[in-house]
Scaffold this motif. Structure first.
Motif, PDB file in Angstrom:
ATOM      1  N   GLN A 186       0.813  -1.216   0.000  1.00  0.00           N
ATOM      2  CA  GLN A 186       0.000   0.000   0.000  1.00  0.00           C
ATOM      3  C   GLN A 186       0.849   1.271   0.000  1.00  0.00           C
ATOM      4  O   GLN A 186       0.329   2.368   0.109  1.00  0.00           O
ATOM      5  N   GLY A 187       2.165   1.101  -0.106  1.00  0.00           N
ATOM      6  CA  GLY A 187       3.046   2.260  -0.174  1.00  0.00           C
ATOM      7  C   GLY A 187       3.295   2.946   1.155  1.00  0.00           C
ATOM      8  O   GLY A 187       3.709   4.105   1.188  1.00  0.00           O
ATOM      9  N   CYS A 188       3.050   2.256   2.244  1.00  0.00           N
ATOM     10  CA  CYS A 188       3.260   2.816   3.589  1.00  0.00           C
ATOM     11  C   CYS A 188       4.670   2.442   4.051  1.00  0.00           C
ATOM     12  O   CYS A 188       4.860   1.595   4.924  1.00  0.00           O
ATOM     13  N   ASP A 189       5.669   3.097   3.455  1.00  0.00           N
ATOM     14  CA  ASP A 189       7.058   2.742   3.727  1.00  0.00           C
ATOM     15  C   ASP A 189       7.447   2.913   5.191  1.00  0.00           C
ATOM     16  O   ASP A 189       8.128   2.071   5.768  1.00  0.00           O
ATOM     17  N   ALA A 190       7.010   3.999   5.808  1.00  0.00           N
ATOM     18  CA  ALA A 190       7.355   4.240   7.216  1.00  0.00           C
ATOM     19  C   ALA A 190       6.755   3.165   8.109  1.00  0.00           C
ATOM     20  O   ALA A 190       7.422   2.643   9.009  1.00  0.00           O
ATOM     21  N   LEU A 191       5.518   2.805   7.843  1.00  0.00           N
ATOM     22  CA  LEU A 191       4.862   1.758   8.628  1.00  0.00           C
ATOM     23  C   LEU A 191       5.539   0.414   8.399  1.00  0.00           C
ATOM     24  O   LEU A 191       5.728  -0.363   9.342  1.00  0.00           O
ATOM     25  N   GLN A 192       5.929   0.136   7.181  1.00  0.00           N
ATOM     26  CA  GLN A 192       6.643  -1.102   6.883  1.00  0.00           C
ATOM     27  C   GLN A 192       7.931  -1.168   7.693  1.00  0.00           C
ATOM     28  O   GLN A 192       8.244  -2.199   8.284  1.00  0.00           O
ATOM     29  N   ARG A 193       8.678  -0.072   7.764  1.00  0.00           N
ATOM     30  CA  ARG A 193       9.929  -0.054   8.538  1.00  0.00           C
ATOM     31  C   ARG A 193       9.665  -0.258  10.024  1.00  0.00           C
ATOM     32  O   ARG A 193      10.396  -0.980  10.698  1.00  0.00           O
ATOM     33  N   ILE A 194       8.602   0.356  10.539  1.00  0.00           N
ATOM     34  CA  ILE A 194       8.248   0.177  11.956  1.00  0.00           C
ATOM     35  C   ILE A 194       7.960  -1.293  12.242  1.00  0.00           C
ATOM     36  O   ILE A 194       8.427  -1.850  13.236  1.00  0.00           O
ATOM     37  N   ILE A 195       7.218  -1.928  11.368  1.00  0.00           N
ATOM     38  CA  ILE A 195       6.877  -3.342  11.553  1.00  0.00           C
ATOM     39  C   ILE A 195       8.130  -4.206  11.471  1.00  0.00           C
ATOM     40  O   ILE A 195       8.331  -5.111  12.288  1.00  0.00           O
TER      41      ILE A 195
END
Length: 67
Positions: free
Chosen positions: A39-48
């Protein structure tokens, strides 16, 4: 996985900080990090992904302590 589907980053962060497993897999075989990336949520992906590393480290330490 709800948090990544609807882009509720604060909910995801709260759950991860509370100790939730960051690596559940959906019936389609996707992780929360996969969905965030899709979904293009790069910051959230990094947090996860960082939470996953921390989660694995804690579990490894627990297993070593019990052994």
């Amino acid at each position: 996985m709800f948090g990544t589907d609807t882009q509720h980053g604060q909910v995801v962060r709260f759950l991860l900080e509370a100790g939730s497993d960051p690596n559940p897999v959906s019936v389609e075989g996707q992780t929360a990090a996969d969905l965030a990336a899709e979904q293009g949520c790069d910051a959230l992906q990094r947090i996860i992904e960082v939470s996953l590393l921390n989660f694995q480290s804690v579990n490894l330490c627990r297993r070593m302590w019990v052994s």
